[in-house]
Design an enzyme around this catalytic site. Sequence first.
Site, mmCIF file in Angstrom:
data_model
loop_
_atom_site.group_PDB
_atom_site.id
_atom_site.type_symbol
_atom_site.label_atom_id
_atom_site.label_comp_id
_atom_site.label_asym_id
_atom_site.label_seq_id
_atom_site.Cartn_x
_atom_site.Cartn_y
_atom_site.Cartn_z
ATOM 1 N N TYR A 128 42.192 19.660 -22.664
ATOM 2 C CA TYR A 128 40.958 20.175 -23.262
ATOM 3 C C TYR A 128 41.264 21.489 -23.942
ATOM 4 C CZ TYR A 128 35.970 21.514 -23.206
ATOM 5 O OH TYR A 128 34.692 21.884 -23.534
ATOM 6 N N ARG A 173 2.695 15.366 5.971
ATOM 7 C CA ARG A 173 3.624 15.869 6.985
ATOM 8 C C ARG A 173 5.090 15.848 6.561
ATOM 9 N NH1 ARG A 173 2.156 12.476 11.958
ATOM 10 N NH2 ARG A 173 1.068 11.185 10.438
ATOM 11 N N ALA A 229 55.238 18.480 -8.240
ATOM 12 C CA ALA A 229 54.167 19.321 -7.700
ATOM 13 C C ALA A 229 53.655 20.297 -8.750
ATOM 14 C CB ALA A 229 54.679 20.095 -6.495
ATOM 15 N N ASN A 238 -2.057 -2.599 15.987
ATOM 16 C CA ASN A 238 -1.976 -3.165 14.641
ATOM 17 C C ASN A 238 -0.836 -2.507 13.877
ATOM 18 O OD1 ASN A 238 -2.604 -4.267 12.113
ATOM 19 N ND2 ASN A 238 -4.073 -2.617 11.656
ATOM 20 N N LEU A 249 0.847 -1.191 0.000
ATOM 21 C CA LEU A 249 0.000 0.000 0.000
ATOM 22 C C LEU A 249 0.885 1.244 0.000
ATOM 23 C CD1 LEU A 249 -2.801 -1.003 2.534
ATOM 24 C CD2 LEU A 249 -2.584 -1.508 0.094
ATOM 25 N N ALA A 250 0.697 2.069 -1.023
ATOM 26 C CA ALA A 250 1.597 3.222 -1.173
ATOM 27 C C ALA A 250 0.890 4.402 -1.824
ATOM 28 C CB ALA A 250 2.809 2.811 -2.010
ATOM 29 N N ALA A 303 61.560 21.681 -14.732
ATOM 30 C CA ALA A 303 60.496 22.347 -13.979
ATOM 31 C C ALA A 303 59.997 23.572 -14.726
ATOM 32 C CB ALA A 303 61.007 22.746 -12.602
ATOM 33 N N THR A 327 -7.543 2.031 3.768
ATOM 34 C CA THR A 327 -6.669 0.883 3.490
ATOM 35 C C THR A 327 -7.454 -0.285 2.862
ATOM 36 O OG1 THR A 327 -6.983 0.248 5.808
ATOM 37 C CG2 THR A 327 -4.941 1.381 5.270
ATOM 38 N N GLY A 336 -0.925 6.755 -0.144
ATOM 39 C CA GLY A 336 -1.128 7.874 0.785
ATOM 40 C C GLY A 336 -0.316 9.106 0.420
HETATM 41 C C1 UD1 Z 1 -3.497 2.002 9.648
HETATM 42 C C2 UD1 Z 1 -4.392 0.974 10.322
HETATM 43 C C3 UD1 Z 1 -4.116 0.968 11.827
HETATM 44 C C4 UD1 Z 1 -2.651 0.694 12.093
HETATM 45 C C5 UD1 Z 1 -1.789 1.690 11.323
HETATM 46 C C6 UD1 Z 1 -0.344 1.314 11.427
HETATM 47 C C7 UD1 Z 1 -6.447 0.846 9.025
HETATM 48 C C8 UD1 Z 1 -7.864 1.285 8.936
HETATM 49 N N1 UD1 Z 1 -5.764 1.311 10.071
HETATM 50 O O1 UD1 Z 1 -3.831 3.248 10.183
HETATM 51 O O2 UD1 Z 1 -4.896 -0.019 12.459
HETATM 52 O O3 UD1 Z 1 -2.386 0.782 13.475
HETATM 53 O O4 UD1 Z 1 -2.141 1.690 9.938
HETATM 54 O O5 UD1 Z 1 0.437 2.330 10.881
HETATM 55 O O6 UD1 Z 1 -5.988 0.090 8.199
HETATM 56 N N2 UD1 Z 1 -3.036 3.816 2.123
HETATM 57 C C9 UD1 Z 1 -3.412 3.702 0.816
HETATM 58 N N3 UD1 Z 1 -4.647 4.104 0.414
HETATM 59 C C10 UD1 Z 1 -5.548 4.614 1.287
HETATM 60 C C11 UD1 Z 1 -5.155 4.742 2.644
HETATM 61 C C12 UD1 Z 1 -3.902 4.326 3.026
HETATM 62 O O7 UD1 Z 1 -2.640 3.233 -0.034
HETATM 63 O O8 UD1 Z 1 -6.654 4.954 0.860
HETATM 64 C C13 UD1 Z 1 -1.698 3.373 2.530
HETATM 65 C C14 UD1 Z 1 -0.826 4.508 3.029
HETATM 66 O O9 UD1 Z 1 -0.076 5.041 1.975
HETATM 67 C C15 UD1 Z 1 0.051 3.811 4.048
HETATM 68 C C16 UD1 Z 1 -0.845 2.706 4.581
HETATM 69 O O10 UD1 Z 1 -1.839 2.502 3.624
HETATM 70 O O11 UD1 Z 1 1.186 3.227 3.463
HETATM 71 C C17 UD1 Z 1 -1.460 3.050 5.915
HETATM 72 O O12 UD1 Z 1 -2.192 4.206 5.782
HETATM 73 P P1 UD1 Z 1 -2.362 5.217 6.967
HETATM 74 O O13 UD1 Z 1 -3.235 6.310 6.556
HETATM 75 O O14 UD1 Z 1 -1.029 5.567 7.500
HETATM 76 O O15 UD1 Z 1 -3.117 4.271 8.010
HETATM 77 P P2 UD1 Z 1 -3.686 4.669 9.400
HETATM 78 O O16 UD1 Z 1 -5.050 5.206 9.219
HETATM 79 O O17 UD1 Z 1 -2.689 5.462 10.136
#
Ligand code: UD1
Length: 456
Positions: free
Chosen positions: A386, A15, A379, A167, A8-9, A422, A79, A11
């Site tokens: 060039y 920040r 030295a 989690n 999952l990537a 030299a 997620t 987000g």
């Molecule tokens: C999520 C978990 C939480 C856990 C925490 C650990 C859920 C609902 N919650 O929280 O239980 O303790 O991770 O860090 O799963 N991402 C997507 N698409 C989305 C949302 C997220 O690809 O629509 C990816 C983000 O890029 C990230 C990961 O999923 O790599 C986690 O997303 P993030 O928003 O950090 O999760 P949390 O809500 O903090």
Amino acid sequence: MKITTIILAAGKGTRMRSELPKILHEIANRPLLQHVYDTAKHLENNTIKIVVGHGAELVTEALKNLDADWVEQTQQLGTGHAVQQVSDQIADADNVLILYGDVPLLKLETVRLLINNVNDRSLALLTVNLTNPAGYGRIVRNTAGQVVKIVEEKDATEAEKQINEVNTGIMAVQGQQLKKWLSQLSNSNVQGEYYLTDVIEMAVADHITIVTSQPETEDEVLGVNNRIQLSHLERVYQQEQANSLMEQGVTLKDPMRFDQRGSIDSLGQDIEIDINVILEGNNSIGSNVKIGANTHIKNSIIGDNVTLFANCVIEDAVIGQGSRIGPYARLRPESLLAENVHIGNFVEIKKSSVAAGSKINHLSYIGDTTVGAKVNIGAGTITCNYDGVNKFRTIIEDGAFIGSNSQLVAPVIIGKNATIGAGSTITKDSPENQLTLSRAKQISVTGWQRPVKLEK
Ligand code: UD1
Ligand code: CA
């Protein structure tokens, strides 16, 4: 057993306060996402799917060499929603491993342990106990100690917020079951998101056991949300590499002040590395090599018994055994030094080979040059390689002696055992065994008087 890994990537990484998508920020010169991918890549029978969203184009372009399927999540609705985007690509018989692209230091052993726990009777969940669990989903267990659900912080009761087991987001689930649960997710929660974590409660309802395991250290499951966390994980990663080098017999004067951004292809014994050394790219280091403080080495091969004094910058170079380099030397790409070569302070070498036993000890630029064996370059010698448009080679044959402050205007050949006086500007080939010099004759003026200060 086949595995589908979903990273999952998608987000945003607000920040980080960056134009660059979060997962392209680097630890040890490698994007966060690449770290996760590299770990997953070690698993056998594994297909990798990466869910991207924010900056998808930049990410897929920057990491186009990854052997993975890119899946776009155009809106980040949680997620669970992210995993749903891959649902139709999951084979029923597969085990699905969920990883986060912004959790870079997860170890392969931890992943293997997790995967061992998944089958059609059990779901594997990676959890961790935190003294400060704020912000994380909490693991809710029944009186028998079995996991019954995960509750997100924002949906948690006061009592649930007291739970320290959280989690990590990392889990392994049987494919057919996951697809079924994904199709049943709803977004009726405080955040209005599709939570992947809701599959836990669904699994329990389907009499699937939730088997938890823990990483060896908390750092393994830490995510990067800001640059402070990024720097923390960089240091954790560097400390691990430093420990590994020390275990392999390398002395590090201070492991806190050492950085390896790449790999070491071969490593000798009794290597000593002083503080603030950076090893970048792919390097090989022979036995009994000493590397002085503040030296930066990139993509180079360092032979046995080489000493690099402090403050050298070395890139795409080969240094033969017994050579001594620096302090303050710069070896630019394609510097090929044979054994027992001495390169001293403020010497720059580029695209040049230097044969055995030759010395270039002070203040020189040697570019596009072939230097023979046992040559002594005085030295301040400069090769003028060039003309403003084209580059030409200089050849200095074995045993030649180049007097200080000479300029060798390429293309030019200095013959075997030739001596250059030299201060010469050499524009024509200089014959072997002879003294060649080009210099205005020295004169002394008799009766010459120093000027005197004029009266105002
Ligand atoms: C999520 C978990 C939480 C856990 C925490 C650990 C859920 C609902 N919650 O929280 O239980 O303790 O991770 O860090 O799963 N991402 C997507 N698409 C989305 C949302 C997220 O690809 O629509 C990816 C983000 O890029 C990230 C990961 O999923 O790599 C986690 O997303 P993030 O928003 O950090 O999760 P949390 O809500 O903090
Ligand atoms: Ca998070």
